[in-house]
Design an enzyme around this catalytic site. Structure first.
Site, PDB file in Angstrom:
ATOM      1  N   HIS A 114       0.817  -1.223   0.000  1.00  0.00           N
ATOM      2  CA  HIS A 114       0.000   0.000   0.000  1.00  0.00           C
ATOM      3  C   HIS A 114       0.847   1.268   0.000  1.00  0.00           C
ATOM      4  O   HIS A 114       0.360   2.343   0.336  1.00  0.00           O
ATOM      5  CB  HIS A 114      -0.958  -0.004   1.198  1.00  0.00           C
ATOM      6  CG  HIS A 114      -2.068  -1.000   1.055  1.00  0.00           C
ATOM      7  ND1 HIS A 114      -3.036  -1.189   2.005  1.00  0.00           N
ATOM      8  CD2 HIS A 114      -2.361  -1.867   0.052  1.00  0.00           C
ATOM      9  CE1 HIS A 114      -3.876  -2.135   1.595  1.00  0.00           C
ATOM     10  NE2 HIS A 114      -3.486  -2.565   0.424  1.00  0.00           N
ATOM     11  N   TYR A 215      -6.331 -11.151  16.234  1.00  0.00           N
ATOM     12  CA  TYR A 215      -7.052 -10.958  17.485  1.00  0.00           C
ATOM     13  C   TYR A 215      -8.480 -11.492  17.389  1.00  0.00           C
ATOM     14  O   TYR A 215      -9.033 -12.001  18.344  1.00  0.00           O
ATOM     15  CB  TYR A 215      -7.051  -9.463  17.821  1.00  0.00           C
ATOM     16  CG  TYR A 215      -7.467  -9.163  19.226  1.00  0.00           C
ATOM     17  CD1 TYR A 215      -6.713  -9.633  20.303  1.00  0.00           C
ATOM     18  CD2 TYR A 215      -8.607  -8.411  19.492  1.00  0.00           C
ATOM     19  CE1 TYR A 215      -7.086  -9.364  21.608  1.00  0.00           C
ATOM     20  CE2 TYR A 215      -8.985  -8.137  20.799  1.00  0.00           C
ATOM     21  CZ  TYR A 215      -8.221  -8.615  21.846  1.00  0.00           C
ATOM     22  OH  TYR A 215      -8.594  -8.354  23.140  1.00  0.00           O
TER      23      TYR A 215
END
Ligand code: ZN
Length: 243
Positions: A114, A215
């Site tokens: 990116h 997570y």
């Protein structure tokens, strides 16, 4: 927990997402709820936003450059450096993060999918992107030395294409035929969104092993052979067995 075995017969592709940077305290678009100083993030991270108000865009990225100078790599970044030292050319790290923390930690074989917060390019000519840590005063837009046009951060914005050279480098690593077995590990990113979702399918199609460290579980967690739920800074340092 089953270890990630990194031996002389293994090549490893790692993809890191925003979660890895967030653990170092880097603000993420998701954490900002899509707003920066009440501007939608598209206003500061899209070609349309730049055309409408380049000074605002530079204020946003100047603030991020200044903030990133103070953040440090976390134990997850450091673990990836050790893995690369062990594997050498059998390691490739693709990241969706633009903060340069992997390079700061010592990673060398990095694909900045990116773009990079500390690189600048020209919006108006084809000069090569260059390293740049400049922070610009509010409302100013730096000018290109070559053409006098507007400089812009070398970031892949919403609505822009990834660099085909970067995608080719990842594709070549996946399809490399050197007798090693391919392992793909995605960390700090949902496995369900592109590019992680695409890469996991591509790796499986060449019978590679796949890991997700995140997570949260994802809608396609079962597409990964191994899922370890947790913070990358806690999981990665003890995950691999280097042999
Ligand atoms: Zn130019």
């Amino acid at each position: 927990m089953e270890p990630l075995v990194l031996d002389s017969k293994t090549r490893l592709l790692v993809l890191t997402g925003a979660g890895v940077s967030a653990e170092s305290g880097v603000p993420t678009f998701r954490g900002m709820n899509g707003l920066w100083e009440n501007h939608p993030v598209e206003a500061v991270a899209s070609p349309q936003g730049f055309e409408a108000n380049p000074g605002l865009v530079w204020r946003f990225y100047s603030q991020r450059r200044a903030g990133a100078a103070d953040v440090k790599p976390n134990p997850g970044h450091d673990a990836l450096v050790r893995w690369e030292e062990h594997l050498g050319d059998r390691f490739l790290l693709a990241t969706q993060n633009v903060d340069g923390l992997h390079t700061k930690a010592g990673s060398r074989r990095v694909v900045d999918m990116h773009g990079n917060l500390f690189r600048t390019k020209c919006a108006d000519c084809q000069r090569a992107p260059f390293a740049d840590t400049s922070v610009h005063p509010s409302g100013t837009v730096p000018k290109c030395d070559s053409c006098g046009g507007r400089l812009r951060p070398d970031i892949v914005w919403f609505g822009e294409m990834l660099d085909p050279n970067d995608l080719a480098r990842i594709g070549e690593f996946i399809s490399r035929k050197d007798g090693t077995r391919l392992v793909f590990l995605a960390a700090g990113t949902s496995g369900a969104v592109w590019p992680a979702a695409g890469i996991v399918d591509e790796v499986r199609s060449v019978r590679g092993d796949t890991w997700l460290v995140n997570y949260e579980s994802a809608a396609n967690t079962e597409r990964f052979h191994h899922f370890v739920q947790g913070m990358s800074g806690q999981v990665l340092p003890t995950l691999a067995k280097l042999v």
